[in-house]
Design an enzyme around this catalytic site. Structure first.
Site, mmCIF file in Angstrom:
data_model
loop_
_atom_site.group_PDB
_atom_site.id
_atom_site.type_symbol
_atom_site.label_atom_id
_atom_site.label_comp_id
_atom_site.label_asym_id
_atom_site.label_seq_id
_atom_site.Cartn_x
_atom_site.Cartn_y
_atom_site.Cartn_z
ATOM 1 N N GLU A 180 0.831 -1.223 0.000
ATOM 2 C CA GLU A 180 0.000 0.000 0.000
ATOM 3 C C GLU A 180 0.857 1.261 0.000
ATOM 4 O O GLU A 180 0.668 2.172 0.823
ATOM 5 C CB GLU A 180 -0.941 -0.003 1.213
ATOM 6 N N GLU A 374 -5.826 -7.859 -1.453
ATOM 7 C CA GLU A 374 -6.497 -7.636 -0.172
ATOM 8 C C GLU A 374 -7.907 -7.177 -0.456
ATOM 9 O O GLU A 374 -8.121 -6.285 -1.289
ATOM 10 C CB GLU A 374 -5.816 -6.525 0.646
HETATM 11 C C1 BGP Z 1 -4.567 -2.846 4.808
HETATM 12 C C2 BGP Z 1 -3.261 -3.424 5.276
HETATM 13 C C3 BGP Z 1 -3.388 -4.709 6.014
HETATM 14 C C4 BGP Z 1 -4.690 -4.919 6.722
HETATM 15 C C5 BGP Z 1 -5.907 -4.357 6.058
HETATM 16 C C6 BGP Z 1 -7.145 -4.293 6.903
HETATM 17 O O1 BGP Z 1 -4.474 -1.459 4.856
HETATM 18 O O2 BGP Z 1 -2.369 -3.648 4.214
HETATM 19 O O3 BGP Z 1 -2.225 -4.887 6.760
HETATM 20 O O4 BGP Z 1 -4.655 -5.023 8.056
HETATM 21 O O5 BGP Z 1 -5.681 -3.085 5.553
HETATM 22 O O6 BGP Z 1 -7.065 -3.220 7.789
HETATM 23 P P1 BGP Z 1 -7.353 -3.331 9.313
HETATM 24 O O7 BGP Z 1 -6.492 -4.455 9.806
HETATM 25 O O8 BGP Z 1 -6.982 -2.047 9.893
HETATM 26 O O9 BGP Z 1 -8.794 -3.629 9.429
#
Ligand code: BGP
Length: 475
Positions: A180, A374
């Site tokens: 990201e 993701e």
């Molecule tokens: C993205 C990241 C992840 C992940 C996901 C969900 O931004 O790359 O590492 O965790 O988001 O976010 P969160 O865990 O804050 O719900």
């Protein structure tokens, strides 16, 4: 739905949210180790001047133990295999390989751990997809060097990736450079490993840090191609299609300019090997000057990526003049509430069609293979008395997003894979909570630190297994 043959179905994780074993195997401390659990994390991430010290009296540090993949990886990989995963996205913790980050020699124990993980994956016919840097800069590089603001990190990173590619050349074909990367201007702490000196300097420091990462990423691409013939190395973006709030041309232009700075700035450099011209005006208006060394632009040009991967959680809706009340509570990357969308328990707006928009926009612009690495629903799960977990809401969310991918493929997009986020429950990145669950596999671990860490299959586990075995036909 017709998904291409050999479509890469799987799940995604990151070392710091999964492994635990934070002080085992010679691993050094990294950023995630000093981030507290709970809602306070977001506050620290968003403000300037964080000191990277722990306060164990006040806070908990869930990433230290995470879900103990470090000791349980065999059991977890067997569960991924049971679902039929073709690919597993994971990251390597830099500080397992170089505990401080600036050493000359790597830590053999750390390297051997990932050997065992990759061997286990291959034993089950699962291809690893490895993120080289996923929000886990070694703490020493943060404290001593100021993170990616410092040009020296390019050299340390080069040493790190050279070790990885040589060691794992027969085991890992798919690589991603910086997770990201475009989230940096919102949360420099995560990706760039520094807390802005002040709110006024945040943009200048972030764009300088990003330049260093562009050079580092391009070096990694070139090295991967040299050391591992046939390897595929991609960039990793947060993609949030940006809608105009309405048909007012002022808002349309605002959304366009804001959206391309967020969505395309990093992608253009990674994919086209050139800084986009629209950035010049933004830099001028915000007094940003990027310091470059001779040869940087050539390096960037020579190190363009093979494919584009991205995370997709939400779209963004923009208007020129907005009041604080109009801003969506869970819109971490900006935007006003979209009246057409519902939101998750954490206020993240749910927009499956936005994924189709994202895929079309990215493919129209770059004509490179795409991978959604993701996507998923963070939700509270309830364990019934008989131990079952009926996460129909998660199934519905994923079904709608997979349908949207199918539509995009019909639209002509070259989509090669899908790894849903947090295929096994893990520590949330933005809130450090265990209770924000994404998994097909439940992990008995709770925000107060209690729990057995035992794994169990949710209803979505069986559903996803069927999705994969039917190659996306049974949704
Ligand atoms: C993205 C990241 C992840 C992940 C996901 C969900 O931004 O790359 O590492 O965790 O988001 O976010 P969160 O865990 O804050 O719900």
């Amino acid at each position: 739905m017709k998904f291409p043959e050999n479509f890469l179905w799987g799940g995604a994780t990151a070392a710091n949210q999964l492994e635990g074993g934070y002080n085992e195997g010679g691993r050094g401390p990294n950023l995630a180790d000093v981030l507290p659990g709970g809602k306070v994390r977001m506050k620290l991430l968003s403000q300037s001047g964080f000191d990277f010290e722990m306060d164990t009296e006040k806070y908990t540090y869930p990433n230290h133990e995470a879900i103990d993949f470090y000791h349980r990886y065999k059991e977890d990989i067997a569960l991924f295999a049971e679902m039929g995963f073709k690919v597993f996205r994971m990251s390597i913790a830099w500080s397992r390989i170089f505990p401080k980050g600036d050493e000359l020699e790597p830590n053999e124990e750390g390297l051997a751990f990932y050997d065992r993980v990759f061997d286990e994956l291959h034993k089950h016919g699962i291809e690893p997809l490895v993120t080289i840097a996923h929000y886990e800069t070694p703490l020493h590089l943060i404290k001593e060097y100021g993170g990616w603001k410092n040009r020296k990190l390019v050299d340390f990173f080069e040493r790190y990736v050279t070790v990885l590619f040589n060691r794992y050349k027969d085991k890992v074909k798919y690589w991603l450079t910086f997770n990201e990367i475009n989230g940096a201007t919102h949360f420099p702490l995560f990706g760039l490993g520094f807390s802005a000196t002040s709110d006024e300097t945040r943009l200048q420091e972030s764009f300088q840090g990003l330049h260093h990462q562009f050079v580092a990423s391009a070096i990694a691409v070139k090295l991967a191609h040299q050391i591992i013939p046939g390897s595929q190395i991609g960039c990793m973006l947060i993609y949030a299609p940006t809608y105009s709030y309405d048909a007012n041309p002022e808002n349309v232009m605002y959304a366009l300019a804001d959206g391309r700075m967020f969505n395309f700035y990093c992608g253009d450099v990674h994919v086209r090997g050139e800084y986009p011209t629209f950035a010049n005006r933004f830099f001028k208006e915000n007094d940003i000057v990027i310091e470059m060394q001779e040869g940087d632009l050539e390096t960037i040009k020579e190190g363009t990526v093979d494919f584009i991967s991205f995370s997709y959680y939400m779209s963004r809706t923009e208007k020129k003049n907005k009041t604080p009340e109009e801003i969506g509570e869970g819109n971490l990357i900006g935007g006003v509430k979209n009246p057409f969308l519902k939101a998750s328990d954490w206020g993240w707006e749910i927009d499956p069609t936005g994924l189709r928009v994202a895929l079309n926009e990215l493919y129209d612009r770059y004509q490179k293979p795409l991978m959604v690495v993701e996507n998923g629903l963070g939700a509270y799960d309830k364990v019934e008395e008989d131990g079952s977990i009926n996460d129909d809401y998660r199934i519905e969310y994923l079904r709608d997003h997979i349908k949207a991918m199918g539509e995009a493929i019909e639209d002509g997009v070259d989509l090669i894979g899908y790894t849903s986020w947090g295929c096994i429950d893990l520590v949330s990145a933005s809130s450090g909570e265990y209770s924000k669950r994404y998994g097909f596999i439940y992990v008995d671990k709770h925000d107060d630190g209690s729990g057995t860490l035992e794994r169990s299959r949710k209803k979505s586990f069986y559903w996803y297994k069927d999705v994969i075995s039917s190659n996306g036909e049974n949704l």
